[in-house]
Write an enzyme that holds these catalytic residues in place. Structure first.
Site, PDB file in Angstrom:
ATOM      1  N   GLU A 166       0.821  -1.225   0.000  1.00  0.00           N
ATOM      2  CA  GLU A 166       0.000   0.000   0.000  1.00  0.00           C
ATOM      3  C   GLU A 166       0.849   1.266   0.000  1.00  0.00           C
ATOM      4  OE1 GLU A 166      -3.322  -1.391  -0.927  1.00  0.00           O
ATOM      5  OE2 GLU A 166      -2.951   0.747  -0.752  1.00  0.00           O
TER       6      GLU A 166
HETATM    7  C1  FAD Z   1       2.575  -9.845   0.276  1.00  0.00           C
HETATM    8  C2  FAD Z   1       2.363  -8.746  -0.714  1.00  0.00           C
HETATM    9  C3  FAD Z   1       1.077  -8.399  -1.082  1.00  0.00           C
HETATM   10  C4  FAD Z   1       0.852  -7.397  -2.027  1.00  0.00           C
HETATM   11  N1  FAD Z   1      -0.430  -7.145  -2.473  1.00  0.00           N
HETATM   12  C5  FAD Z   1      -0.601  -6.352  -3.562  1.00  0.00           C
HETATM   13  C6  FAD Z   1      -1.878  -6.241  -4.196  1.00  0.00           C
HETATM   14  O1  FAD Z   1      -2.859  -6.827  -3.749  1.00  0.00           O
HETATM   15  N2  FAD Z   1      -1.974  -5.481  -5.317  1.00  0.00           N
HETATM   16  C7  FAD Z   1      -0.914  -4.821  -5.847  1.00  0.00           C
HETATM   17  O2  FAD Z   1      -1.082  -4.161  -6.863  1.00  0.00           O
HETATM   18  N3  FAD Z   1       0.312  -4.895  -5.264  1.00  0.00           N
HETATM   19  C8  FAD Z   1       0.488  -5.639  -4.143  1.00  0.00           C
HETATM   20  N4  FAD Z   1       1.733  -5.754  -3.572  1.00  0.00           N
HETATM   21  C9  FAD Z   1       2.825  -4.970  -4.107  1.00  0.00           C
HETATM   22  C10 FAD Z   1       3.279  -3.879  -3.182  1.00  0.00           C
HETATM   23  O3  FAD Z   1       2.326  -2.855  -3.126  1.00  0.00           O
HETATM   24  C11 FAD Z   1       4.660  -3.421  -3.639  1.00  0.00           C
HETATM   25  O4  FAD Z   1       5.552  -4.450  -3.268  1.00  0.00           O
HETATM   26  C12 FAD Z   1       5.087  -2.106  -3.054  1.00  0.00           C
HETATM   27  O5  FAD Z   1       4.297  -1.072  -3.563  1.00  0.00           O
HETATM   28  C13 FAD Z   1       6.548  -1.773  -3.302  1.00  0.00           C
HETATM   29  O6  FAD Z   1       6.900  -1.969  -4.650  1.00  0.00           O
HETATM   30  P1  FAD Z   1       8.161  -2.902  -4.997  1.00  0.00           P
HETATM   31  O7  FAD Z   1       8.002  -4.175  -4.269  1.00  0.00           O
HETATM   32  O8  FAD Z   1       8.337  -2.956  -6.461  1.00  0.00           O
HETATM   33  O9  FAD Z   1       9.382  -2.146  -4.339  1.00  0.00           O
HETATM   34  P2  FAD Z   1      10.227  -0.989  -5.041  1.00  0.00           P
HETATM   35  O10 FAD Z   1       9.315   0.026  -5.629  1.00  0.00           O
HETATM   36  O11 FAD Z   1      11.262  -1.596  -5.900  1.00  0.00           O
HETATM   37  O12 FAD Z   1      10.913  -0.331  -3.767  1.00  0.00           O
HETATM   38  C14 FAD Z   1      12.140  -0.792  -3.179  1.00  0.00           C
HETATM   39  C15 FAD Z   1      12.628   0.272  -2.180  1.00  0.00           C
HETATM   40  O13 FAD Z   1      12.896   1.489  -2.878  1.00  0.00           O
HETATM   41  C16 FAD Z   1      12.145   2.556  -2.343  1.00  0.00           C
HETATM   42  N5  FAD Z   1      11.703   3.434  -3.433  1.00  0.00           N
HETATM   43  C17 FAD Z   1      11.144   3.080  -4.612  1.00  0.00           C
HETATM   44  N6  FAD Z   1      10.901   4.177  -5.359  1.00  0.00           N
HETATM   45  C18 FAD Z   1      11.300   5.243  -4.648  1.00  0.00           C
HETATM   46  C19 FAD Z   1      11.302   6.651  -4.865  1.00  0.00           C
HETATM   47  N7  FAD Z   1      10.812   7.186  -5.979  1.00  0.00           N
HETATM   48  N8  FAD Z   1      11.811   7.445  -3.912  1.00  0.00           N
HETATM   49  C20 FAD Z   1      12.291   6.927  -2.756  1.00  0.00           C
HETATM   50  N9  FAD Z   1      12.302   5.604  -2.489  1.00  0.00           N
HETATM   51  C21 FAD Z   1      11.817   4.772  -3.417  1.00  0.00           C
HETATM   52  C22 FAD Z   1      10.959   1.905  -1.626  1.00  0.00           C
HETATM   53  O14 FAD Z   1      10.460   2.723  -0.570  1.00  0.00           O
HETATM   54  C23 FAD Z   1      11.585   0.616  -1.112  1.00  0.00           C
HETATM   55  O15 FAD Z   1      12.221   0.835   0.101  1.00  0.00           O
HETATM   56  C24 FAD Z   1       1.955  -6.706  -2.578  1.00  0.00           C
HETATM   57  C25 FAD Z   1       3.254  -7.039  -2.180  1.00  0.00           C
HETATM   58  C26 FAD Z   1       3.463  -8.058  -1.291  1.00  0.00           C
HETATM   59  C27 FAD Z   1       4.883  -8.428  -0.936  1.00  0.00           C
END
Ligand code: FAD
Length: 563
Positions: free
Chosen positions: A422
């Site tokens: 989220e």
């Molecule tokens: C168990 C689980 C359930 C989930 N359920 C859903 C769901 O139902 N629907 C759905 O759509 N998604 C879902 N997700 C996805 C989840 O919302 C994302 O994992 C989350 O938004 C982070 O994206 P990412 O994993 O690609 O991390 P990344 O975006 O790669 O982030 C990695 C790190 O970099 C930081 N970061 C990234 N971009 C920036 C920026 N611009 N500035 C500063 N810091 C940054 C982040 O804060 C984090 O610390 C789920 C994930 C999990 C693990």
């Protein structure tokens, strides 16, 4: 020991801290009288304690699995889900015309607190369904609303949100899923979504997916994203699940925790979907769902923290090592810290919910701005508290905490996702110092003024504690002035500690209110003292970090950090 819903604490926060009474005074929520709310919470608590909490461990021990393309849920999950649905708990805040109870979000969030403490993995299903319903209420056509919302409210169907793709996580604008108009008012949706919570299950007869996708020729980034509703089974002429849609679950993720919540890789292969809202306005529509879900996730942190805290307090009274461990000052410190953090996070979350309801009831912009301002704080602090408290709960258990049989380790593993999904807590912090301070810090100053006014009034009862809270608010005001004068790069480098400092001061404010309501003596006042004297001072360290700017961290290259 099994989980006990913290109904007295929730009632106290609603009655004396946030306070809920102003909602019941509005015309829209006139039915939500204290008696009615008490009856609802008591009923929900019974369900959480006797039906939902007992299946929590099943989710951990027997994870959801994929069998011939269908997700099979953990033992007891289907029955517990049915009980939640049949009790009407999915539609607590949904409109009565669609079968909901039409109650304030604040009541819903209090119930979400209890349901998350009982079983986080299962609670995710109704939580996402609630956000899904809200997005449809605000953006879908009347036909879609009439067809889907009653089924979602009743729990015959469940709802998901599909944003994430392998290359599009925090950067949702990078998504590639396509939507081609079919010429008959429907669209063919093609693409892969990952991490989709409850993307499939055997607890409902149909699943409604809200999917973000890009129309042909749409702009790059978030401006070219549209929202579609894509059901697992296409509703037939009678609105019953008919032909299977062209979508499937490719696999389930193996995770650190919430094993009972199926996290699906979804493949859409020309699946039939309907546009929700306007073309290219999908992000705005999805934000309706995400704001609700963000506060809901903050409450998940609170709920799990509560459950972990309860377990730790009970264990500490039973375990004997040179006396009952609860009597050792260091253990008592851990227990008191946990309880004080849970109280603060719960109050912040429910205060945010009250602002949302007041906006719904009055339409006043001030309430909308307040809810928007508090949402990232409620999400990030609530989930940080979930992690901190469950970690401390493991510590209180000593070696037994590391051993799975006590169950406390499950809380620690389960709750770790909450600062990530989220919108990560880093993204929440950037939202706070960026978008939520586009008003030049006006809403922040209004909140701080309220804290200072309250502290002034509290001086008569609790002069020392009130003085500490007043000074902290004043220092935070200066830091806010500094923050709004910076460019975004500087703001972002200090965003996370700034959010933490704000949460600490807000937490102290609500503790002070609780202590005053109690007359300055008694357990709530003692807890307020612990929070204000021992935990509030961290705000100063957070502000020092927030005001250090970006030079310090950015001068270290990734290569420097690698060795
Ligand atoms: C168990 C689980 C359930 C989930 N359920 C859903 C769901 O139902 N629907 C759905 O759509 N998604 C879902 N997700 C996805 C989840 O919302 C994302 O994992 C989350 O938004 C982070 O994206 P990412 O994993 O690609 O991390 P990344 O975006 O790669 O982030 C990695 C790190 O970099 C930081 N970061 C990234 N971009 C920036 C920026 N611009 N500035 C500063 N810091 C940054 C982040 O804060 C984090 O610390 C789920 C994930 C999990 C693990």
């Amino acid at each position: 020991m099994t989980y006990r819903s913290p109904i007295d604490d929730i009632r106290f926060v609603l009655d004396h801290v946030v306070p809920f009474t102003r909602i019941a005074e509005t015309e829209r929520y006139a039915e939500a009288t204290p008696d009615m709310v008490e009856a609802i919470l008591t009923e929900a608590a019974k369900l959480c304690d006797t039906v939902v909490a007992p299946v929590n461990i099943n989710g951990d021990k027997v994870p959801a699995r994929l069998e011939n393309g269908v997700v099979r849920t953990s033992p007891g999950f289907a029955e517990a889900f049915r009980a939640i649905a049949e009790g009407g708990w999915i539609g607590v805040a949904s409109p009565q015309e669609h079968g909901g109870m039409g109650l304030p979000q604040t009541v819903n969030m209090a119930i979400n607190d209890m349901l998350s403490g009982a079983c986080l993995a299962l609670q995710l299903n109704p939580l996402l369904t609630q956000g899904h319903i809200e997005a449809l209420e605000h953006h879908a056509s009347d036909e879609i609303k009439a067809l889907y919302i009653p089924k979602l409210v009743s729990g015959e169907w469940s709802g998901t949100m599909n944003l994430t793709e392998p290359q599009a996580g925090s950067d949702v604008g990078a998504l590639r899923t396509k939507a081609e108009p079919k010429g008959d008012g429907t669209y063919a949706i093609t693409g892969q979504k990952i991490f989709i919570t409850w993307g499939d299950s055997d607890v409902v007869e149909n699943i409604s997916h809200l999917v973000l996708a890009r129309l042909p020729g749409a702009a790059a980034g978030t401006k070219g994203i549209s929202l579609f509703i894509v059901p697992k089974y296409l509703p037939d002429a009678n609105g019953k699940p008919g032909k299977a849609n062209s979508l499937k679950v490719v696999s389930l993720e193996h995770k650190l925790g919430i094993h009972g919540s199926p996290t699906c890789v979804m493949s859409y292969e020309g699946a039939t979907g309907w546009l929700v809202g306007e073309e290219n306005k999908g992000m705005a529509a999805m934000f309706t769902m995400m704001n609700n879900a963000r506060l809901g996730v903050g409450m998940q942190g609170v709920g799990v923290a509560e459950a972990a805290c309860q377990k730790a307090v009970e264990y500490a009274q039973e375990r004997n090592q040179m006396g009952v461990i609860a009597n050792h000052p260091d253990v008592r410190r851990m227990l008191a810290t946990m309880r004080a953090e849970v109280f603060a996070a719960r109050a912040i979350g429910l205060a945010c919910a009250v602002a949302t309801d007041m906006h719904t009831a009055t339409g006043a912009d001030d309430w909308a701005a307040r809810a928007a301002f508090l949402t990232p704080i409620a999400k990030a602090y609530g989930t940080d508290v979930g992690c901190m408290v469950s970690e401390t709960a493991v510590q209180v258990h000593g070696g037994m905490g590391y051993i799975e049989e006590t169950g406390v380790a499950q809380y620690y593993r389960d709750v770790r996702i909450t600062p990530i999904y989220e919108g990560t807590n880093g993204i929440q912090a950037m939202d706070l110092v960026g978008r939520k301070m586009m008003d030049g810090g006006e809403m922040a100053y209004r909140v701080l003024e309220e804290i200072e006014d309250d502290a002034e009034a509290a001086r008569a009862v609790l002069p020392e504690l009130a003085g500490d809270v007043w000074s902290a608010a004043e220092t935070l005001r200066e830091a806010t002035e500094w923050m709004v004068a910076q460019d975004m790069a500087e703001r972002f480098a200090g965003a996370a500690p700034f959010l933490r400092a704000f949460a600490r001061v807000l937490g102290a404010h609500y503790h002070l209110r609780a202590a005053v309501a109690e007359g300055g003596e008694g357990p709530r006042s003692k807890l307020a003292r612990v929070y204000i004297r021992r935990l509030l001072p961290m705000y100063a360290a957070h502000l020092a970090e927030a005001r250090d700017g970006s030079d310090g961290v950015m001068s270290l290259s990734p290569d420097d950090l690698a060795s």
